[in-house]
Design an enzyme around this catalytic site. Structure first.
Site, short mmCIF file in Angstrom:
data_model
loop_
_atom_site.label_atom_id
_atom_site.label_comp_id
_atom_site.label_asym_id
_atom_site.label_seq_id
_atom_site.Cartn_x
_atom_site.Cartn_y
_atom_site.Cartn_z
N GLY A 33 32.07 -23.79 52.91
CA GLY A 33 33.01 -24.91 52.94
C GLY A 33 32.33 -26.20 53.35
O GLY A 33 31.10 -26.27 53.48
N TYR A 56 49.39 -23.97 59.08
CA TYR A 56 48.04 -24.27 59.59
C TYR A 56 48.07 -24.43 61.11
O TYR A 56 47.28 -23.82 61.82
CB TYR A 56 47.54 -25.55 58.93
CG TYR A 56 46.11 -25.91 59.24
CD1 TYR A 56 45.06 -25.06 58.90
CD2 TYR A 56 45.80 -27.12 59.86
CE1 TYR A 56 43.74 -25.40 59.17
CE2 TYR A 56 44.48 -27.47 60.13
CZ TYR A 56 43.44 -26.61 59.78
OH TYR A 56 42.14 -26.96 60.05
#
Ligand code: UDP
Length: 316
Positions: free
Chosen positions: A12, A147
């Site tokens: 990422g 999240y």
């Protein structure tokens, strides 16, 4: 024997920079990523190295790593609002089950551990700037809840492993970060604005643009994480750049920087639960790590502009 670090989410944006940093100082790096939001492009330059290992794996399932491990950095998670809205269940799973598996690996290998947490812990904050003592203002059933709550759960899990199993843990609460290796289409404000400006499209401001964020250049965040790994400090530490800017001013800055004369279009729908302000209090990081950001906004944005210019040219 070189030290070995396992980096979940290593393909990422932040993870790939951590791979580079740890390789540079002589670690062996085991990068684990299921490539759901990460990209092999970010780690392409390491794949042939004998000190770099890539395992394509979803860390919500049991994590098997052969041999010794000295450090586990848990960075796997969708992290842009657009991504975690697209992948809400995966986001909840990687923060909960994935953190459990990553902690289990650290415990089994007697490795040190660092969790990538987030300023989203503070939700739409009623305290400004946000210090680590602030418990936050999070709506568990709002769209961002997937999240925010997965990271809040992850922090609780990490502290439980520290307190009950004596694992040497750390929690970095990372604020908005930018720089090379961001996905052009990740939906965050800087990729959107750069992509729009460079293609002479109108910059899409959500709401009236009065909301603020504080953007930290990637090299500063990596340095903060690296230093935190070397401490025995177990409470959360904010990492971010306290230079705050409104989204409207940011849009103007990007238009000027790109010199494309792109327009700015305000009042696109403001996403549910979009925090009105965000700015880290970094006193703790300064005390514990002797760290503060050193890359100014203009310099960081120029480096990022070069990166996005290349990315935009690839789509044409
Ligand atoms: N934003 C915007 N236009 C865009 C993308 C984002 O105005 O095209 C705003 C968004 O509403 C938020 C801020 O920019 O207020 C930062 O959004 P981002 O998605 O980068 O991350 P966040 O800080 O909200 O997690």
């Amino acid at each position: 024997m070189p030290e070995r670090v396992v980096i979940t989410g290593g393909a990422g944006f932040i993870g790939s920079h951590l791979c580079a940093r740890f390789l540079n100082v002589g670690y062996e790096v085991v990068c684990i990523d299921n490539l759901s939001t990460g990209s092999k492009d970010n780690i392409a330059s390491f794949l042939d190295r004998p000190d770099f290992f890539f395992i394509k794996h979803d860390v919500t399932e049991y994590i098997y790593v052969d041999g010794p491990v000295d450090l586990v950095l848990h960075f796997a998670s969708p992290a842009s609002p657009a991504d975690y809205l697209d992948l809400p269940i995966q986001t909840l799973k990687v923060g909960s089950l994935g953190t459990h598996k990553a902690m289990g690996l650290a415990k089994a290998k007697s490795a040190r551990f660092l969790l990538a947490s987030t300023s989203e812990i503070y939700g739409n904050p009623l305290q400004h700037p946000q210090s680590e003592e602030y418990f936050g203002n999070v709506n568990p059933v709002g769209l961002r809840g997937v999240y925010d709550e997965s990271k809040r759960f992850a922090e609780a899990m990490v502290m439980a492993y520290h307190r009950n199993h004596g694992v040497s843990t750390r929690i970095a609460r990372i604020f908005n970060t930018y720089g090379p290796n961001m996905r052009l289409d990740d939906g965050r404000v800087l990729p959107n604005f750069f992509s729009q400006a460079l293609q002479k499209k109108a910059l899409t401001i959500y709401g009236d643009g009065s909301q603020t964020r504080s953007f930290c250049f990637i090299s500063d965040i990596v340095e903060g994480i690296f230093r935190l790994c070397r401490t025995e400090y177990h409470d959360p530490v904010n990492l971010g750049n306290p230079e705050e800017i409104s989204i409207k001013d940011l849009a103007e800055m990007i238009v000027n920087l790109t010199g494309t004369g792109a327009e700015i279009a305000i009042n696109h729908p403001l996403p549910d639960g979009d925090p009105q302000v965000r700015k880290p209090d970094i006193s703790r990081a300064m005390d514990v790590l002797g760290w503060k950001p050193v890359v100014g906004r203009e310099d960081g944005l120029k480096i990022t502009l070069d990166y996005f210019k290349k990315k935009v040219s690839e789509i044409h």
